[in-house]
Design a protein around this motif. Structure first.
Motif, PDB file in Angstrom:
ATOM      1  N   MET A   1       0.912  -1.212   0.066  1.00  0.00           N
ATOM      2  CA  MET A   1       0.081  -0.057   0.002  1.00  0.00           C
ATOM      3  C   MET A   1       1.116   1.417  -0.013  1.00  0.00           C
ATOM      4  O   MET A   1       0.586   1.950  -0.834  1.00  0.00           O
ATOM      5  CB  MET A   1      -1.028   0.018   1.149  1.00  0.00           C
ATOM      6  N   ASN A   2       1.960   1.248   0.755  1.00  0.00           N
ATOM      7  CA  ASN A   2       2.874   2.410   0.687  1.00  0.00           C
ATOM      8  C   ASN A   2       3.498   2.726  -0.566  1.00  0.00           C
ATOM      9  O   ASN A   2       3.426   3.608  -1.025  1.00  0.00           O
ATOM     10  CB  ASN A   2       3.692   2.059   1.879  1.00  0.00           C
ATOM     11  N   ASP A   3       3.932   1.469  -1.283  1.00  0.00           N
ATOM     12  CA  ASP A   3       4.394   1.560  -2.411  1.00  0.00           C
ATOM     13  C   ASP A   3       3.635   2.239  -3.402  1.00  0.00           C
ATOM     14  O   ASP A   3       3.860   3.101  -4.351  1.00  0.00           O
ATOM     15  CB  ASP A   3       4.851   0.381  -3.093  1.00  0.00           C
ATOM     16  N   ARG A   4       2.109   1.836  -3.512  1.00  0.00           N
ATOM     17  CA  ARG A   4       1.180   2.120  -4.487  1.00  0.00           C
ATOM     18  C   ARG A   4       1.112   3.712  -4.341  1.00  0.00           C
ATOM     19  O   ARG A   4       0.905   4.541  -5.228  1.00  0.00           O
ATOM     20  CB  ARG A   4      -0.175   1.609  -4.202  1.00  0.00           C
ATOM     21  N   VAL A   5       0.980   4.101  -2.975  1.00  0.00           N
ATOM     22  CA  VAL A   5       0.664   5.584  -2.796  1.00  0.00           C
ATOM     23  C   VAL A   5       1.818   6.394  -3.187  1.00  0.00           C
ATOM     24  O   VAL A   5       1.682   7.536  -3.870  1.00  0.00           O
ATOM     25  CB  VAL A   5       0.531   6.115  -1.282  1.00  0.00           C
ATOM     26  N   LEU A   6       3.066   5.975  -2.991  1.00  0.00           N
ATOM     27  CA  LEU A   6       4.294   6.747  -2.925  1.00  0.00           C
ATOM     28  C   LEU A   6       4.536   6.816  -4.717  1.00  0.00           C
ATOM     29  O   LEU A   6       5.344   7.507  -5.493  1.00  0.00           O
ATOM     30  CB  LEU A   6       5.682   6.226  -2.322  1.00  0.00           C
ATOM     31  N   ASP A   7       4.262   5.453  -5.308  1.00  0.00           N
ATOM     32  CA  ASP A   7       4.549   5.440  -6.846  1.00  0.00           C
ATOM     33  C   ASP A   7       3.654   6.192  -7.617  1.00  0.00           C
ATOM     34  O   ASP A   7       3.746   6.573  -8.685  1.00  0.00           O
ATOM     35  CB  ASP A   7       4.335   3.836  -6.931  1.00  0.00           C
ATOM     36  N   ASP A   8       2.307   6.490  -7.162  1.00  0.00           N
ATOM     37  CA  ASP A   8       1.506   7.261  -7.839  1.00  0.00           C
ATOM     38  C   ASP A   8       0.769   8.384  -6.878  1.00  0.00           C
ATOM     39  O   ASP A   8      -0.234   8.135  -6.648  1.00  0.00           O
ATOM     40  CB  ASP A   8       0.443   6.455  -8.368  1.00  0.00           C
ATOM     41  N   VAL A   9       1.256   9.279  -6.310  1.00  0.00           N
ATOM     42  CA  VAL A   9       0.780  10.251  -5.692  1.00  0.00           C
ATOM     43  C   VAL A   9      -0.134  11.073  -6.166  1.00  0.00           C
ATOM     44  O   VAL A   9      -1.298  11.348  -5.537  1.00  0.00           O
ATOM     45  CB  VAL A   9       1.882  11.323  -5.120  1.00  0.00           C
ATOM     46  N   ARG A  10      -0.284  11.315  -7.495  1.00  0.00           N
ATOM     47  CA  ARG A  10      -1.345  11.960  -8.176  1.00  0.00           C
ATOM     48  C   ARG A  10      -2.633  11.150  -8.044  1.00  0.00           C
ATOM     49  O   ARG A  10      -3.838  11.691  -7.757  1.00  0.00           O
ATOM     50  CB  ARG A  10      -0.828  12.184  -9.751  1.00  0.00           C
ATOM     51  N   GLU A  11      -2.629   9.844  -8.283  1.00  0.00           N
ATOM     52  CA  GLU A  11      -3.869   8.989  -8.263  1.00  0.00           C
ATOM     53  C   GLU A  11      -4.270   8.911  -6.835  1.00  0.00           C
ATOM     54  O   GLU A  11      -5.569   9.179  -6.612  1.00  0.00           O
ATOM     55  CB  GLU A  11      -3.282   7.536  -8.719  1.00  0.00           C
ATOM     56  N   PHE A  12      -3.457   9.043  -5.911  1.00  0.00           N
ATOM     57  CA  PHE A  12      -3.988   9.073  -4.588  1.00  0.00           C
ATOM     58  C   PHE A  12      -4.628  10.226  -4.318  1.00  0.00           C
ATOM     59  O   PHE A  12      -5.761  10.065  -3.537  1.00  0.00           O
ATOM     60  CB  PHE A  12      -2.753   8.865  -3.524  1.00  0.00           C
ATOM     61  N   ARG A  13      -4.037  11.383  -4.380  1.00  0.00           N
ATOM     62  CA  ARG A  13      -4.501  12.947  -4.490  1.00  0.00           C
ATOM     63  C   ARG A  13      -6.011  12.653  -5.171  1.00  0.00           C
ATOM     64  O   ARG A  13      -7.109  13.250  -4.355  1.00  0.00           O
ATOM     65  CB  ARG A  13      -3.873  13.992  -4.818  1.00  0.00           C
ATOM     66  N   LYS A  14      -6.039  12.192  -6.215  1.00  0.00           N
ATOM     67  CA  LYS A  14      -7.179  12.254  -7.018  1.00  0.00           C
ATOM     68  C   LYS A  14      -8.360  11.244  -6.287  1.00  0.00           C
ATOM     69  O   LYS A  14      -9.473  11.782  -6.354  1.00  0.00           O
ATOM     70  CB  LYS A  14      -7.146  11.800  -8.339  1.00  0.00           C
ATOM     71  N   SER A  15      -7.952  10.186  -5.798  1.00  0.00           N
ATOM     72  CA  SER A  15      -8.793   9.385  -5.068  1.00  0.00           C
ATOM     73  C   SER A  15      -9.469  10.074  -3.906  1.00  0.00           C
ATOM     74  O   SER A  15     -10.670   9.412  -3.340  1.00  0.00           O
ATOM     75  CB  SER A  15      -8.112   8.068  -4.389  1.00  0.00           C
TER      76      SER A  15
END
Length: 84
Positions: A5-19
């Motif tokens: 989960m950490n890797d997903r967030v840090l690999d695609d911060v833009r997607e996390f922000r948009k979520s």
């Protein structure tokens, strides 16, 4: 929070922000950053460890958006704190 989960967030911060349904200005300001600073991270620049830590805590639900905002408002005017 899992490493995946950490890797997903840090690999695609833009997607996390948009979520979260937020624009760059409001999202990055909450973390004490400017929109241009946050945009650099969304475009692949290395994320400093303190910012990465906040992102992972936020994504895991271990800290709420409101808690970050309160903490930032408490410290932002301190002479030893730099908001960039």
């Amino acid at each position: 929070m899992s490493k995946e989960m950490n890797d997903r967030v840090l690999d695609d911060v833009r997607e996390f922000r948009k979520s979260l349904g937020e624009n760059q200005t409001e999202f990055w300001a909450r973390l004490g950053l400017t929109q241009p600073g946050g945009s650099r991270y969304e475009n692949g620049q290395n994320i400093p460890a303190p910012t990465a830590l906040l992102l992972c805590l936020l994504a895991s639900g271990k800290i709420a958006k409101e808690d970050i905002e309160l903490l930032l408002s408490d410290i932002k005017d301190h002479p030893n704190v730099s908001i960039s």
